[in-house]
Design an enzyme around this catalytic site. Sequence first.
Site, PDB file in Angstrom:
ATOM      1  N   GLN A   1       0.854  -1.211   0.000  1.00 43.16           N
ATOM      2  CA  GLN A   1       0.000   0.000   0.000  1.00 43.16           C
ATOM      3  C   GLN A   1       0.881   1.248   0.000  1.00 43.16           C
ATOM      4  OE1 GLN A   1      -1.834  -0.814   3.902  1.00 43.16           O
ATOM      5  NE2 GLN A   1      -0.808   1.008   4.702  1.00 43.16           N
ATOM      6  N   GLY A   2       0.203   2.394  -0.049  1.00 40.71           N
ATOM      7  CA  GLY A   2       0.883   3.673   0.180  1.00 40.71           C
ATOM      8  C   GLY A   2       2.054   3.932  -0.758  1.00 40.71           C
TER       9      GLY A   2
ATOM     10  N   ASN B   1      11.537   0.155   1.860  1.00 38.87           N
ATOM     11  CA  ASN B   1      10.508   1.175   2.075  1.00 38.87           C
ATOM     12  C   ASN B   1       9.682   0.965   3.339  1.00 38.87           C
ATOM     13  OD1 ASN B   1       8.328   3.210   1.090  1.00 38.87           O
ATOM     14  ND2 ASN B   1       7.212   1.271   1.311  1.00 38.87           N
TER      15      ASN B   1
ATOM     16  N   TYR C   1      10.472   8.276  16.192  1.00 36.00           N
ATOM     17  CA  TYR C   1      10.381   8.089  14.727  1.00 36.00           C
ATOM     18  C   TYR C   1      11.498   8.890  14.041  1.00 36.00           C
ATOM     19  CZ  TYR C   1       8.452   8.372   9.961  1.00 36.00           C
ATOM     20  OH  TYR C   1       8.279   8.314   8.598  1.00 36.00           O
TER      21      TYR C   1
ATOM     22  N   GLY D   1       7.899  14.267   2.559  1.00 31.86           N
ATOM     23  CA  GLY D   1       7.346  15.164   3.585  1.00 31.86           C
ATOM     24  C   GLY D   1       6.064  14.607   4.148  1.00 31.86           C
ATOM     25  N   VAL D   2       4.943  15.136   3.712  1.00 39.97           N
ATOM     26  CA  VAL D   2       3.642  14.708   4.239  1.00 39.97           C
ATOM     27  C   VAL D   2       2.867  14.047   3.101  1.00 39.97           C
ATOM     28  CG1 VAL D   2       1.511  15.474   5.327  1.00 39.97           C
ATOM     29  CG2 VAL D   2       3.679  16.562   5.928  1.00 39.97           C
ATOM     30  N   VAL D   3       2.871  12.729   3.118  1.00 42.12           N
ATOM     31  CA  VAL D   3       2.246  11.961   2.043  1.00 42.12           C
ATOM     32  C   VAL D   3       0.904  11.428   2.542  1.00 42.12           C
ATOM     33  CG1 VAL D   3       2.637  10.178   0.322  1.00 42.12           C
ATOM     34  CG2 VAL D   3       4.605  11.253   1.436  1.00 42.12           C
ATOM     35  N   GLY D   4      -0.129  11.606   1.760  1.00 43.00           N
ATOM     36  CA  GLY D   4      -1.471  11.228   2.214  1.00 43.00           C
ATOM     37  C   GLY D   4      -1.743   9.740   2.151  1.00 43.00           C
ATOM     38  N   THR D   5      -1.090   8.989   3.022  1.00 42.24           N
ATOM     39  CA  THR D   5      -1.286   7.534   3.075  1.00 42.24           C
ATOM     40  C   THR D   5      -1.919   7.160   4.421  1.00 42.24           C
ATOM     41  OG1 THR D   5       0.846   7.160   4.131  1.00 42.24           O
ATOM     42  CG2 THR D   5       0.837   7.193   1.714  1.00 42.24           C
TER      43      THR D   5
HETATM   44  N1  LIG Z   1       3.439   8.925   4.746  1.00 35.32           N
HETATM   45  C1  LIG Z   1       4.351   9.873   4.907  1.00 35.32           C
HETATM   46  O1  LIG Z   1       4.014  11.066   5.025  1.00 35.32           O
HETATM   47  C2  LIG Z   1       5.793   9.538   4.964  1.00 35.32           C
HETATM   48  C3  LIG Z   1       6.273   8.251   4.965  1.00 35.32           C
HETATM   49  N2  LIG Z   1       7.624   8.022   5.018  1.00 35.32           N
HETATM   50  C4  LIG Z   1       8.158   6.676   5.037  1.00 35.32           C
HETATM   51  O2  LIG Z   1       7.773   5.990   3.827  1.00 35.32           O
HETATM   52  C5  LIG Z   1       7.612   4.604   4.085  1.00 35.32           C
HETATM   53  C6  LIG Z   1       6.239   4.158   3.620  1.00 35.32           C
HETATM   54  O3  LIG Z   1       5.260   4.923   4.306  1.00 35.32           O
HETATM   55  P1  LIG Z   1       3.689   4.882   3.939  1.00 35.32           P
HETATM   56  O4  LIG Z   1       3.471   4.238   2.640  1.00 35.32           O
HETATM   57  O5  LIG Z   1       3.181   6.229   4.184  1.00 35.32           O
HETATM   58  O6  LIG Z   1       3.158   3.927   5.112  1.00 35.32           O
HETATM   59  P2  LIG Z   1       1.931   2.908   5.154  1.00 35.32           P
HETATM   60  O7  LIG Z   1       1.670   2.650   6.588  1.00 35.32           O
HETATM   61  O8  LIG Z   1       0.810   3.358   4.285  1.00 35.32           O
HETATM   62  O9  LIG Z   1       2.538   1.583   4.495  1.00 35.32           O
HETATM   63  C7  LIG Z   1       3.611   0.898   5.104  1.00 35.32           C
HETATM   64  C8  LIG Z   1       3.623  -0.534   4.622  1.00 35.32           C
HETATM   65  O10 LIG Z   1       4.711  -1.181   5.298  1.00 35.32           O
HETATM   66  C9  LIG Z   1       4.251  -2.437   5.761  1.00 35.32           C
HETATM   67  N3  LIG Z   1       5.004  -2.865   6.937  1.00 35.32           N
HETATM   68  C10 LIG Z   1       4.999  -2.315   8.182  1.00 35.32           C
HETATM   69  N4  LIG Z   1       5.762  -3.029   9.015  1.00 35.32           N
HETATM   70  C11 LIG Z   1       6.280  -4.041   8.277  1.00 35.32           C
HETATM   71  C12 LIG Z   1       7.154  -5.112   8.578  1.00 35.32           C
HETATM   72  N5  LIG Z   1       7.631  -5.325   9.804  1.00 35.32           N
HETATM   73  N6  LIG Z   1       7.494  -5.968   7.573  1.00 35.32           N
HETATM   74  C13 LIG Z   1       6.991  -5.798   6.326  1.00 35.32           C
HETATM   75  N7  LIG Z   1       6.160  -4.811   5.993  1.00 35.32           N
HETATM   76  C14 LIG Z   1       5.806  -3.941   6.945  1.00 35.32           C
HETATM   77  C15 LIG Z   1       2.777  -2.205   6.111  1.00 35.32           C
HETATM   78  O11 LIG Z   1       2.061  -3.424   6.174  1.00 35.32           O
HETATM   79  C16 LIG Z   1       2.346  -1.297   4.993  1.00 35.32           C
HETATM   80  O12 LIG Z   1       1.868  -2.019   3.879  1.00 35.32           O
HETATM   81  C17 LIG Z   1       7.863   4.425   5.585  1.00 35.32           C
HETATM   82  O13 LIG Z   1       9.192   4.017   5.798  1.00 35.32           O
HETATM   83  C18 LIG Z   1       7.636   5.813   6.144  1.00 35.32           C
HETATM   84  O14 LIG Z   1       8.321   6.015   7.349  1.00 35.32           O
HETATM   85  C19 LIG Z   1       8.524   9.031   5.074  1.00 35.32           C
HETATM   86  C20 LIG Z   1       8.105  10.314   5.084  1.00 35.32           C
HETATM   87  C21 LIG Z   1       6.714  10.685   5.011  1.00 35.32           C
HETATM   88  C1  LIG Z   2       7.252  13.451   9.288  1.00 36.36           C
HETATM   89  C2  LIG Z   2       6.358  12.664   8.491  1.00 36.36           C
HETATM   90  O1  LIG Z   2       5.378  13.175   8.019  1.00 36.36           O
HETATM   91  C3  LIG Z   2       6.622  11.312   8.297  1.00 36.36           C
HETATM   92  C4  LIG Z   2       5.480  10.379   8.381  1.00 36.36           C
HETATM   93  O2  LIG Z   2       7.713  10.937   8.053  1.00 36.36           O
END
Ligand SMILES: NC(=O)C1=CN([C@@H]2O[C@H](COP(=O)(O)OP(=O)(O)OC[C@H]3O[C@@H](n4cnc5c(N)ncnc54)[C@H](O)[C@@H]3O)[C@@H](O)[C@H]2O)C=CC1
Ligand SMILES: CC(=O)C(C)=O
Length: 259
Positions: A15-16, A89, A155, A186-190
């Site tokens: 996802q995301g 990721n 985090y 930055g701020v991603v709408g997930t």
């Molecule tokens: N959403 C945001 O604004 C931002 C996200 N990020 C980083 O981007 C990456 C992806 O974030 P999103 O897609 O927003 O998150 P999300 O929560 O929508 O998706 C994360 C995915 O990682 C999987 N996951 C979590 N723990 C796991 C594990 N132990 N083993 C395997 N899979 C696992 C989840 O099941 C999920 O499918 C993360 O590392 C997050 O920290 C960085 C900056 C901003």
């Molecule tokens: C600061 C921030 O929005 C994340 C989820 O990395």
Amino acid sequence: MAIAGKVALVTGGAQGIGRGIALRLARDGADVALVDLKAEALTSVAAEIEAIGRKATIFVADVGDREQVRAAVDHAAQALGGFDIMVNNAGIAQVKALASVTPEDVERIFRINVQGVLWGIQAAADRFIATGRKGKIINACSIAGHDGFALLGVYSATKFAVRGLTQAAAKEYASKGITVNAYCPGVVGTDMWVEIDRLFSEITGAEKGATFRKYVDGIALGRAETPEDVAGLVSYLSGPDSDYMTGQSVLIDGGMVYR
Ligand SMILES: NC(=O)C1=CN([C@@H]2O[C@H](COP(=O)(O)OP(=O)(O)OC[C@H]3O[C@@H](n4cnc5c(N)ncnc54)[C@H](O)[C@@H]3O)[C@@H](O)[C@H]2O)C=CC1
Ligand SMILES: CC(=O)C(C)=O
């Protein structure tokens, strides 16, 4: 298509941002292995990749477990006939005042966000070296890896750690022709931000959506980021145009944090 015929593995691909990256790399011509804890969602992203006309394979694994990550890389190479690009990721967020953080909190988030990236670097680099490939390793960092954010302190610490691992790995593996970089959204709408917003509300009493809006108000380009915005950078980091770049943790945040 700059990465036509390459094989990529994306963790957190169900996802995301991970899904967005996987679909973009498939459109760029790569076959993609998807790794996550969520089997059903993985199957549906794999179907989207096949609809683009590329091969996909799924592997359910916990990135915090070193052996499972190694098995995921082996699976990708066997199922798709090679292995060239590793996208570490997967990650989780945590919203808590530093005053209430417990050892269990720290262990849980570091296990996934930091150890998960480290095991991914190890497994991928070992495979690239064994097969003589000049592979690309790309890690998920964040604006929180450049600035500490209140209530996101642990985090933020994990994402600063990802920057450190990215720099060290770049130096250790450069002589093998392997590059290691990171993307810092930055701020991603997930779903992650839905959960962050909910947890901020619990702690601060802010109404639902208010924290997300407050963060988006701080973005110069005036809108929240999409997974596709992030995927464009990962596409570049996966392809030959970034061959002379390593050890970088690149901000892609619409103008929030300046370094
Ligand atoms: N959403 C945001 O604004 C931002 C996200 N990020 C980083 O981007 C990456 C992806 O974030 P999103 O897609 O927003 O998150 P999300 O929560 O929508 O998706 C994360 C995915 O990682 C999987 N996951 C979590 N723990 C796991 C594990 N132990 N083993 C395997 N899979 C696992 C989840 O099941 C999920 O499918 C993360 O590392 C997050 O920290 C960085 C900056 C901003
Ligand atoms: C600061 C921030 O929005 C994340 C989820 O990395």
